[in-house]
Design a protein around this motif. Sequence first.
Motif, PDB file in Angstrom:
ATOM      1  N   GLU A   7      94.707 -72.683 111.654  1.00  0.00           N
ATOM      2  CA  GLU A   7      93.864 -72.221 112.753  1.00  0.00           C
ATOM      3  C   GLU A   7      93.845 -70.692 112.821  1.00  0.00           C
ATOM      4  O   GLU A   7      92.786 -70.082 113.018  1.00  0.00           O
ATOM      5  CB  GLU A   7      94.359 -72.789 114.086  1.00  0.00           C
ATOM      6  CG  GLU A   7      94.114 -74.273 114.249  1.00  0.00           C
ATOM      7  CD  GLU A   7      94.796 -74.851 115.466  1.00  0.00           C
ATOM      8  OE1 GLU A   7      94.121 -75.603 116.199  1.00  0.00           O
ATOM      9  OE2 GLU A   7      95.990 -74.570 115.689  1.00  0.00           O
ATOM     10  N   ARG A   9      94.484 -68.652 110.286  1.00  0.00           N
ATOM     11  CA  ARG A   9      93.774 -68.179 109.094  1.00  0.00           C
ATOM     12  C   ARG A   9      92.261 -68.259 109.319  1.00  0.00           C
ATOM     13  O   ARG A   9      91.527 -67.328 108.973  1.00  0.00           O
ATOM     14  CB  ARG A   9      94.195 -69.013 107.878  1.00  0.00           C
ATOM     15  CG  ARG A   9      93.548 -68.534 106.585  1.00  0.00           C
ATOM     16  CD  ARG A   9      94.071 -69.267 105.370  1.00  0.00           C
ATOM     17  NE  ARG A   9      95.395 -68.743 105.025  1.00  0.00           N
ATOM     18  CZ  ARG A   9      96.501 -69.479 104.982  1.00  0.00           C
ATOM     19  NH1 ARG A   9      96.468 -70.764 105.244  1.00  0.00           N
ATOM     20  NH2 ARG A   9      97.653 -68.931 104.659  1.00  0.00           N
ATOM     21  N   ALA A  10      91.792 -69.358 109.900  1.00  0.00           N
ATOM     22  CA  ALA A  10      90.354 -69.522 110.152  1.00  0.00           C
ATOM     23  C   ALA A  10      89.842 -68.458 111.124  1.00  0.00           C
ATOM     24  O   ALA A  10      88.759 -67.895 110.924  1.00  0.00           O
ATOM     25  CB  ALA A  10      90.073 -70.927 110.685  1.00  0.00           C
ATOM     26  N   ARG A  11      90.624 -68.180 112.151  1.00  0.00           N
ATOM     27  CA  ARG A  11      90.219 -67.161 113.127  1.00  0.00           C
ATOM     28  C   ARG A  11      90.127 -65.789 112.462  1.00  0.00           C
ATOM     29  O   ARG A  11      89.168 -65.047 112.669  1.00  0.00           O
ATOM     30  CB  ARG A  11      91.227 -67.127 114.277  1.00  0.00           C
ATOM     31  CG  ARG A  11      90.962 -66.044 115.298  1.00  0.00           C
ATOM     32  CD  ARG A  11      91.935 -66.126 116.447  1.00  0.00           C
ATOM     33  NE  ARG A  11      91.856 -64.959 117.299  1.00  0.00           N
ATOM     34  CZ  ARG A  11      92.568 -64.800 118.401  1.00  0.00           C
ATOM     35  NH1 ARG A  11      93.406 -65.749 118.777  1.00  0.00           N
ATOM     36  NH2 ARG A  11      92.456 -63.718 119.130  1.00  0.00           N
ATOM     37  N   ARG A  13      89.780 -65.142 109.231  1.00  0.00           N
ATOM     38  CA  ARG A  13      88.690 -65.126 108.245  1.00  0.00           C
ATOM     39  C   ARG A  13      87.341 -64.937 108.929  1.00  0.00           C
ATOM     40  O   ARG A  13      86.475 -64.217 108.416  1.00  0.00           O
ATOM     41  CB  ARG A  13      88.696 -66.413 107.431  1.00  0.00           C
ATOM     42  CG  ARG A  13      89.721 -66.392 106.333  1.00  0.00           C
ATOM     43  CD  ARG A  13      89.554 -67.560 105.401  1.00  0.00           C
ATOM     44  NE  ARG A  13      90.522 -67.455 104.324  1.00  0.00           N
ATOM     45  CZ  ARG A  13      91.140 -68.477 103.781  1.00  0.00           C
ATOM     46  NH1 ARG A  13      90.888 -69.708 104.186  1.00  0.00           N
ATOM     47  NH2 ARG A  13      92.005 -68.292 102.814  1.00  0.00           N
ATOM     48  N   ALA A  14      87.161 -65.595 110.071  1.00  0.00           N
ATOM     49  CA  ALA A  14      85.903 -65.447 110.807  1.00  0.00           C
ATOM     50  C   ALA A  14      85.707 -63.993 111.234  1.00  0.00           C
ATOM     51  O   ALA A  14      84.606 -63.436 111.126  1.00  0.00           O
ATOM     52  CB  ALA A  14      85.878 -66.379 112.017  1.00  0.00           C
ATOM     53  N   LYS A  15      86.783 -63.360 111.704  1.00  0.00           N
ATOM     54  CA  LYS A  15      86.681 -61.949 112.111  1.00  0.00           C
ATOM     55  C   LYS A  15      86.427 -61.069 110.896  1.00  0.00           C
ATOM     56  O   LYS A  15      85.606 -60.148 110.948  1.00  0.00           O
ATOM     57  CB  LYS A  15      87.960 -61.523 112.833  1.00  0.00           C
ATOM     58  CG  LYS A  15      87.892 -60.112 113.374  1.00  0.00           C
ATOM     59  CD  LYS A  15      86.784 -59.973 114.406  1.00  0.00           C
ATOM     60  CE  LYS A  15      86.796 -58.615 115.043  1.00  0.00           C
ATOM     61  NZ  LYS A  15      85.856 -58.525 116.152  1.00  0.00           N
ATOM     62  N   ASP A  17      84.926 -61.919 108.130  1.00  0.00           N
ATOM     63  CA  ASP A  17      83.531 -62.129 107.730  1.00  0.00           C
ATOM     64  C   ASP A  17      82.588 -61.321 108.615  1.00  0.00           C
ATOM     65  O   ASP A  17      81.619 -60.722 108.131  1.00  0.00           O
ATOM     66  CB  ASP A  17      83.162 -63.617 107.797  1.00  0.00           C
ATOM     67  CG  ASP A  17      83.749 -64.418 106.653  1.00  0.00           C
ATOM     68  OD1 ASP A  17      84.191 -63.812 105.649  1.00  0.00           O
ATOM     69  OD2 ASP A  17      83.769 -65.664 106.764  1.00  0.00           O
ATOM     70  N   LYS A  18      82.865 -61.268 109.915  1.00  0.00           N
ATOM     71  CA  LYS A  18      82.034 -60.504 110.840  1.00  0.00           C
ATOM     72  C   LYS A  18      82.098 -59.018 110.494  1.00  0.00           C
ATOM     73  O   LYS A  18      81.075 -58.329 110.464  1.00  0.00           O
ATOM     74  CB  LYS A  18      82.508 -60.732 112.279  1.00  0.00           C
ATOM     75  CG  LYS A  18      81.711 -59.983 113.328  1.00  0.00           C
ATOM     76  CD  LYS A  18      82.281 -60.247 114.728  1.00  0.00           C
ATOM     77  CE  LYS A  18      81.572 -59.465 115.791  1.00  0.00           C
ATOM     78  NZ  LYS A  18      81.862 -58.025 115.756  1.00  0.00           N
ATOM     79  N   ASP A  21      80.124 -58.387 107.348  1.00  0.00           N
ATOM     80  CA  ASP A  21      78.692 -58.401 107.648  1.00  0.00           C
ATOM     81  C   ASP A  21      78.251 -57.110 108.341  1.00  0.00           C
ATOM     82  O   ASP A  21      77.172 -56.583 108.056  1.00  0.00           O
ATOM     83  CB  ASP A  21      78.332 -59.615 108.516  1.00  0.00           C
ATOM     84  CG  ASP A  21      78.419 -60.929 107.753  1.00  0.00           C
ATOM     85  OD1 ASP A  21      78.456 -60.909 106.500  1.00  0.00           O
ATOM     86  OD2 ASP A  21      78.476 -61.987 108.414  1.00  0.00           O
ATOM     87  N   GLU A  52      91.973 -57.642 116.352  1.00  0.00           N
ATOM     88  CA  GLU A  52      92.007 -59.109 116.331  1.00  0.00           C
ATOM     89  C   GLU A  52      93.401 -59.609 115.948  1.00  0.00           C
ATOM     90  O   GLU A  52      93.921 -60.548 116.541  1.00  0.00           O
ATOM     91  CB  GLU A  52      90.967 -59.655 115.362  1.00  0.00           C
ATOM     92  CG  GLU A  52      90.825 -61.155 115.395  1.00  0.00           C
ATOM     93  CD  GLU A  52      90.161 -61.679 116.654  1.00  0.00           C
ATOM     94  OE1 GLU A  52      90.328 -62.879 116.949  1.00  0.00           O
ATOM     95  OE2 GLU A  52      89.476 -60.915 117.364  1.00  0.00           O
TER      96      GLU A  52
END
Length: 116
Positions: A7, A9-11, A13-15, A17-18, A21, A52
């Motif tokens: 969980e 790691r996913a959080r 990775r999402a940050k 990726d943002k 971008d 984060e």
Amino acid sequence: MKKSVEEKRARLRAKADKVIDEYLAWEANHPRPDLKQIEEVALMLRKELGQELAQMAVEEQEERRPVPGPKCEKCGKEMRYKGEKATQVESRAGTLKVERGHYYCPECQESLFPLG
């Protein structure tokens, strides 16, 4: 409640990726940036990701409500627990939202918001 490694790691990775971008969008709008502009965007995006990480670490701390309550620094009596309270803290990583137990001494009318 503690989150699993996946969980977290996913959080993160999402940050990440943002942030990536945001950089790619910036790069598309700045075809010939100078070194100062490159440094500014790099530092801003690094701060976002670092913030984060710090926020997640603060949320994972277990010592959110010491038992028994802390002693009042003025009178030495145990302070009363008044529930969770949210505040914003300026850290070296940026602004973090921190929720911690809030304590109050009715004798001295002092509040305490321990950060652990």
